[in-house]
Enzyme design. Structure first.
Site, short mmCIF file in Angstrom:
data_model
loop_
_atom_site.label_atom_id
_atom_site.label_comp_id
_atom_site.label_asym_id
_atom_site.label_seq_id
_atom_site.Cartn_x
_atom_site.Cartn_y
_atom_site.Cartn_z
N CYS A 95 72.50 -25.48 17.21
CA CYS A 95 72.48 -25.00 15.82
C CYS A 95 71.24 -25.55 15.13
CB CYS A 95 73.75 -25.46 15.11
SG CYS A 95 73.69 -25.33 13.31
N GLU A 96 70.47 -24.67 14.51
CA GLU A 96 69.23 -25.11 13.89
C GLU A 96 69.45 -25.89 12.59
OE1 GLU A 96 67.77 -21.31 11.22
OE2 GLU A 96 67.23 -21.34 13.35
N HIS A 97 70.67 -25.88 12.08
CA HIS A 97 70.94 -26.58 10.83
C HIS A 97 71.25 -28.06 11.03
CE1 HIS A 97 72.28 -22.35 9.47
NE2 HIS A 97 71.01 -22.54 9.19
N HIS A 98 71.91 -28.40 12.16
CA HIS A 98 72.31 -29.79 12.38
C HIS A 98 71.89 -30.33 13.75
CE1 HIS A 98 75.27 -28.17 9.41
NE2 HIS A 98 74.97 -29.31 8.81
N GLN A 136 74.06 -18.18 15.54
CA GLN A 136 74.71 -17.22 16.44
C GLN A 136 74.39 -15.78 16.06
OE1 GLN A 136 78.85 -18.08 17.27
NE2 GLN A 136 79.29 -15.94 17.76
N HIS A 164 81.41 -24.08 17.52
CA HIS A 164 80.28 -24.79 16.94
C HIS A 164 80.66 -26.24 16.65
CE1 HIS A 164 77.70 -21.18 15.93
NE2 HIS A 164 78.84 -20.63 16.32
N CYS A 166 79.10 -28.32 14.93
CA CYS A 166 78.87 -28.68 13.53
C CYS A 166 80.09 -28.40 12.68
CB CYS A 166 77.64 -27.95 12.98
SG CYS A 166 77.76 -26.16 13.02
#
Length: 207
Positions: A95-98, A136, A164, A166
């Site tokens: 995941c590019e956020h976390h 995703q 996920h 996250c």
């Protein structure tokens, strides 16, 4: 006639690491470990920065791969115009956020116009996009667009089901939540019957 293949054994590994990149990443990980209050020089952590550096290169190796070129490596003229499905393709992405993993399965189908590709190439395309910093939704569309633009089939269908970390390890901490995304072109978008056949093949119900 519909052709179906499981993707369980269609993937391989390519453990090649860049020495300079490994050294630079290991330095960053040493700083992270120290900043978080641990001692990177203690026995159990001495080699951890280098291991993490290699792991991150493997997890993000998709940046060095060309998904369209993967498909073009094995394109064949074939007058087959029925649905081809590779289901249960295991995916592992970040995941590019976390920078936490999400993982699950992708189901990919297409209806050739006049060209087919080697069956192993579809899981490789999935992997090439998954092994990047991702969300995703984008991953689903990138796979679809790559197949559509490269093979020019009558239609493409992609469904991804993933969990996920996250959402499971932090935040809302919902352990059993599964996210499903789908994207279609051509015959799969325009025909409910075609779309329903695809969902039946992958063992899912249309909602």
């Amino acid at each position: 006639m519909t052709q179906v293949v499981s993707a369980a054994e269609l993937q391989d590994d390519n453990n090649i690491y860049d020495e300079e990149k490994t050294e630079r990443l290991a330095g960053y990980y040493t700083g992270i470990i120290s900043t978080l209050g641990e001692d990177p020089s203690r026995e159990g952590l001495i080699k951890t920065p280098a291991r993490a550096a290699k792991a991150m290169q493997f997890l993000l190796k998709g940046y060095a791969e060309d998904p369209e070129a993967i498909l073009r490596q094995a394109m064949f003229n074939e007058p087959f115009q029925q649905m081809i499905v590779v289901k249960d393709i295991e995916i592992y992405s970040l995941c590019e956020h976390h920078l936490l993993p999400f993982f699950g399965k992708a189901h990919v189908g297409y209806i050739p116009r006049d060209k087919i590709t080697g069956l192993s190439k579809l899981p490789r395309v999935v992997d090439a996009f998954a092994r990047r910093l991702q969300v995703q939704e984008r991953l689903t569309s990138q796979i679809k667009e790559c197949i559509q633009e490269t093979l020019n089939p009558l239609g493409v269908a992609v469904v991804i089901e993933a969990q996920h970390m996250c959402m499971q390890m932090r935040g809302v901490q919902k352990q059993n939540a599964v996210t499903t995304t789908s994207d279609f072109t051509g015959a799969f978008m325009n025909s409910t019957a075609t779309r329903e056949e695809f969902f039946n093949i992958i063992g899912r119900r249309m909602h």
